[in-house]
Design a protein around this motif. Structure first.
Motif, PDB file in Angstrom:
ATOM      1  N   GLU A 164      17.118  -9.003  -3.601  1.00 51.45           N
ATOM      2  CA  GLU A 164      15.747  -8.857  -4.067  1.00 51.45           C
ATOM      3  C   GLU A 164      14.698  -9.039  -2.921  1.00 51.45           C
ATOM      4  N   TYR A 165      15.232  -9.769  -1.820  1.00 54.93           N
ATOM      5  CA  TYR A 165      14.310 -10.071  -0.809  1.00 54.93           C
ATOM      6  C   TYR A 165      14.083  -8.733  -0.073  1.00 54.93           C
ATOM      7  N   LYS A 199      12.038  -6.134  -2.098  1.00 51.92           N
ATOM      8  CA  LYS A 199      10.428  -6.575  -2.155  1.00 51.92           C
ATOM      9  C   LYS A 199       9.917  -6.019  -0.694  1.00 51.92           C
ATOM     10  N   ALA A 246       9.624  -2.262  -0.554  1.00 51.19           N
ATOM     11  CA  ALA A 246       8.435  -2.033  -1.281  1.00 51.19           C
ATOM     12  C   ALA A 246       7.105  -2.263  -0.547  1.00 51.19           C
ATOM     13  N   LEU A 247       7.053  -3.403   0.035  1.00 47.55           N
ATOM     14  CA  LEU A 247       5.759  -3.928   0.915  1.00 47.55           C
ATOM     15  C   LEU A 247       5.540  -2.769   1.967  1.00 47.55           C
ATOM     16  N   PHE A 303       3.751   0.111   0.708  1.00 48.19           N
ATOM     17  CA  PHE A 303       2.491   0.332   0.285  1.00 48.19           C
ATOM     18  C   PHE A 303       1.686   0.111   1.546  1.00 48.19           C
ATOM     19  N   ARG A 304       2.199  -0.569   2.685  1.00 44.76           N
ATOM     20  CA  ARG A 304       1.524  -0.842   3.700  1.00 44.76           C
ATOM     21  C   ARG A 304       1.435   0.612   4.407  1.00 44.76           C
TER      22      ARG A 304
END
Lengths: 204, 249
Positions: free
Chosen positions: A58-59, A62, A65-66, A69-70
């Motif tokens: 999960e880490y 995420k 995903a970050l 977005f960045r």
């Protein structure tokens, strides 16, 4: 007796994982999904300590995903694999994650790929890989039957051969497996191979 | 007066925090930004001051997404915005990691406002010089929302709002003309509001809309031009109708 294995085919990568969640002699559930979909075109099959497995995958998911977005564009599979290895390496001499990972991805420029990442942060880019006691059997079957550029049907057939070997030869063989595939159209669940059905659980 | 506006952590005798108020001045000098909430769509529009010829305009995105279902536009110091947006993006993922649920629009707004407030009560720092407009959909109920934060750290929900240059005129227009809209009507309302203070044309405004199904979508210049043309045509028709009226008596 967790089994996770994967292989690269013609324009796709396949990851197969058993679905038993076991604690000592008790099987908690037989439909645990151990292959996390990291993003639209990446799969991460993981085996090892149950808590670490969920927490670490999960880490990574995420953080992938970050990044998107960045930066407006997704990570390549190679970059995700190296990031994962880096995290495992950093934690290794303090608080190691006991998770073995098979990362499969599809990039538009470079096509399908498969990465073997073990709990002490070994990273190898490979065509076929396996973890767990099941690897003794699945690796042998893949060595015998694997060819480059197999079709999806041929690869799933090979996966089924491996599952059959595991079921018949491993003393505490997991009853159920999940197969996930990633290709140009994305990462998705392909099929389940169940020999024992759990009673249906209400979705949380 | 001069003695009370240096450090952020000092109140003036009449209860002002001058640094915070000066930060709001910085916001008032920034480009106009407008947000409109519809029943199934939320729209953000930002004024684009003339882009220099040699600049690659794709690298200057004024409407950013914080997560799949949340987007943000701001007015004020853009460098401060980068810092805030980065922290907010991390918080969106962190929230998903710890509670397995995407953030609600209110949660992330409260987080950003909380950050802005923290910098009004610490030594050696200055407040963030920006106000944000945050749009998004509740991940469970699917209800659209629009929130605004400012440099003091206050936030509230709005049906439609504007910030930045001439925000008062835009807000007046919205108060007069707001009605519940959906889909393309919401986009038109947002662009009409922005055109009150901005030179018309797709080149001077950046518009993005968010829907529950498709997330954030930036409108192409051609699409914006098309809506602007529609609006101008409607305005011209309304003018002509008004001129025709007195003759009919």
């Amino acid at each position: 007796m967790e089994c996770v294995f994967g292989m690269v085919g013609n324009g796709f990568s396949l990851v197969v994982a058993d679905s038993s969640a076991v604690h000592s002699i008790l099987v908690h559930k037989s439909n645990e999904d151990k292959i996390m979909i990291l993003d639209s075109h990446k799969l991460m099959g993981a085996s090892g300590e149950a808590g670490d497995r969920a927490q670490f995958t999960e880490y990574v998911q995420k953080n992938v995903a970050l990044y998107q977005f960045r930066n407006g564009i997704p990570l390549t599979t190679a970059a995700a694999a190296n990031f994962t290895r880096g995290e495992l390496a950093t934690a290794l001499r303090k608080n190691p994650y006991m998770v073995n990972i098979i990362l499969a991805g599809y990039d538009k420029e470079t096509g399908p790929s498969l990465y073997y990442i073990d709990y002490i942060a070994t990273l190898h880019k490979v065509d076929k890989a396996a973890f767990g006691y099941g690897s003794y059997f699945s690796l042998a079957m893949m060595d015998r039957h694997y060819r480059k550029d197999m079709t999806v049907e041929e690869a799933v057939d090979l996966a089924d051969k491996c599952i059959l070997e595991i079921r018949s030869r491993l003393v505490v063989a997991p009853p159920n497996f999940v197969i996930k595939i990633v290709d140009k159209d994305g990462a998705r669940e392909y099929a389940w191979r169940e020999s024992v059905k759990d009673a249906p659980v209400s979705t949380s | 007066m001069a003695r009370y506006d240096r450090a952020i952590t000092v109140f003036s005798p009449d209860g002002h925090l001058f640094q915070v108020e000066y930060a709001m001045e910085a916001v008032r000098k920034g480009n106009a930004a407008v947000g409109v909430r519809g029943t199934d769509t939320v729209v953000l529009g930002v004024e684009k001051k003339s882009t220099p010829k040699l600049q690659d305009s794709r690298s200057v995105r004024k409407i950013v997404n914080l997560d799949d279902h949340i987007a943000l536009a701001c007015a004020g110091l853009k460098a401060d915005a980068r810092v805030l947006v980065n922290k907010a993006r991390i918080e969106c993922q962190s929230h998903k990691l710890t509670v397995e649920d995407p953030v609600t629009v209110e949660y992330i707004t409260r987080y950003i406002a909380g950050l802005q407030q923290k910098y009004t009560q610490s030594g050696g720092v200055r407040p963030f010089g920006l106000s944000t407009l945050i749009i998004g959909f509740d991940p469970h109920t699917g209800v659209p929302s629009l929130y605004q934060t400012d440099p003091s750290g206050t936030f509230s929900a709005w049906k439609a709002n504007a910030t930045g240059r001439n925000s008062n005129s835009i807000r007046e227009f919205l108060e007069k003309n707001y009605k519940e809209t959906s889909g393309q009507e919401t986009v038109k309302l947002a662009i009409r509001a922005l055109l009150e203070v901005v030179e018309s044309g797709g080149k001077n405004i950046e518009v993005a809309l968010m829907t529950k199904e498709h997330g954030l979508r930036q409108l192409e210049e051609a699409e914006i031009d098309a809506v602007v043309a529609e609006i101008e045509a409607e305005k011209a028709a309304a003018e002509a109708a008004k001129k025709a009226q007195p003759k009919e008596t």
